[in-house]
Every structure is written in structure tokens, then in C-alpha cells.
Enzyme design. Structure first.
Site, PDB file in Angstrom:
ATOM      1  N   CYS A 101      -0.964  69.168  85.386  1.00  0.00           N
ATOM      2  CA  CYS A 101      -2.373  68.772  85.321  1.00  0.00           C
ATOM      3  C   CYS A 101      -2.480  67.258  85.330  1.00  0.00           C
ATOM      4  CB  CYS A 101      -2.986  69.355  84.041  1.00  0.00           C
ATOM      5  SG  CYS A 101      -4.742  69.014  83.848  1.00  0.00           S
ATOM      6  N   HIS A 119      -7.077  77.459  87.340  1.00  0.00           N
ATOM      7  CA  HIS A 119      -6.772  76.254  86.559  1.00  0.00           C
ATOM      8  C   HIS A 119      -8.016  75.362  86.452  1.00  0.00           C
ATOM      9  CE1 HIS A 119      -3.982  72.876  85.330  1.00  0.00           C
ATOM     10  NE2 HIS A 119      -5.045  72.197  85.735  1.00  0.00           N
ATOM     11  N   GLU A 120      -8.655  75.108  87.588  1.00  0.00           N
ATOM     12  CA  GLU A 120      -9.835  74.236  87.577  1.00  0.00           C
ATOM     13  C   GLU A 120     -11.013  74.891  86.853  1.00  0.00           C
ATOM     14  OE1 GLU A 120      -9.335  71.180  88.232  1.00  0.00           O
ATOM     15  OE2 GLU A 120      -7.386  71.613  89.136  1.00  0.00           O
TER      16      GLU A 120
END
Length: 184
Positions: free
Chosen positions: A112, A154-155
Site C-alpha cells: 500500500c 483493496h481500494e
């Protein structure tokens, strides 16, 4: 709506990363300008996805571009009910996403931009179907697997004030705590 960012990527420990984003309601050129700026920042920092929270805004939008990612030739992607190569719809500007269907699970390494220099294996859904709006507010639908499905999940976590480290196994949590301790 104020869509001003300063180009800074916020890192772990900063409260904005734990803030749930508000829905996008203003689909003006200001939003397009923001998404274009987010894209530039993401590419400059060699990311494949970035969410508004990572740039200091608590709103529900993110940018994804997996076009330079290796090993996606076998990935499945349907965009608005049409089979497409995932790279053909990049960059993807996603507003107000909602996962409407999930299937299977798989584990793969994630990193990330908001947690530099740390990566670990994370369990995610193998394939997802997502409804969202593009930068103009038009309804969109994507069904996908592979890196696109993983990146979207993830986003979307960022838009809910979550980080990938929240999904780590107990062993991964210990490794992350050691990583933080070593950074001090």
C-alpha cells in the site's frame, strides 16, 4: 464540493486513513480534475490504485490502473456485460462502488502506498461483481477476478476507513508490529 488535494500521500497513523468516505454527489469537472490528479500521483509513486483518503479527502472515489501489471492475460473481466481485456478499461475512475456479488477466496501479497515498504499475504474474494459510477456519474458494472478484483477490494477498503493490515492473519499482524517497531 471542495476536491482540493496537495499531492501528499497520507501514511499509516494519520486519521484520514480511518475515515469512511462520503458518497460522491458532485460529478462536475472538479471531480474529473481530482481523479486525473489522483491518477498522476498514483503513477508517480508506482501504484496500481489510490483512494481519496490516501490523499486527504474522505469521499468515495478511487483510481485503478493495472495496465502495467504482469500476468493478467488469463484474468476474466466483464465491463457493462461485455467481455473485455482488463487493460482495455484502464485507468478506471470509480465513484460510490458497491460489491454486489462475491465468489471464492484467494491469498496474494499486497502492499500500500500509505504503508511504504511493507507487504504481506492477504485473503480476498477471488472474483467480484461491482456496481459504481464513473467520473460523469454514469452507472457502470464490472465483474472480474485476478489483480483487478484484488486491487478493487483493496481500494474499496480505503473508502471504508480500512487498511490491508486489518485483514492480516495473526502471524501477519506480528510481522507488521515488528515492522513498525523497526521503523521507530
Amino acid at each position: 464540493m471542495n476536491y482540493k488535494i496537495n499531492g501528499k500521500i497520507y501514511v499509516i497513523g494519520e486519521p484520514i486513513l480511518r475515515t469512511i468516505g462520503s458518497p460522491i454527489t458532485d460529478f462536475s469537472s472538479k471531480l474529473s480534475d481530482l481523479l486525473n490528479e489522483m491518477y498522476k500521483i498514483m503513477k508517480t509513486n508506482e501504484g496500481i490504485g489510490i483512494a481519496a483518503q490516501q490523499l486527504g479527502l474522505a469521499i468515495r472515489c478511487c483510481v485503478i490502473d493495472i495496465s502495467e501489471y504482469n500476468n493478467i492475460q488469463n484474468d476474466f473481466c466483464m465491463h457493462n456485460d461485455k467481455r473485455v481485456a482488463p487493460t482495455s478499461i484502464m485507468p478506471l475512475y470509480v465513484c460510490n462502488p458497491k460489491i454486489v456479488k462475491i465468489k471464492g477466496e484467494c491469498v496474494a501479497r499486497e502492499g500500500c502506498l500509505s504503508i511504504p515498504d511493507f507487504g504481506y499475504d492477504v485473503k480476498r474474494f477471488e472474483s467480484i461483481e461491482v456496481e459504481f459510477q464513473n467520473s460523469k456519474g454514469e452507472a457502470q458494472k464490472i465483474e472480474c477476478n485476478g489483480i483487478l478484483a484484488r486491487c478493487m477490494q483493496h481500494e474499496f477498503d480505503h473508502l471504508e476507513g480500512k487498511l490491508f493490515i486489518d485483514r492480516l492473519s495473526p502471524k501477519g499482524q506480528k510481522k507488521f508490529k515488528r515492522f513498525l517497531k523497526n521503523k521507530e
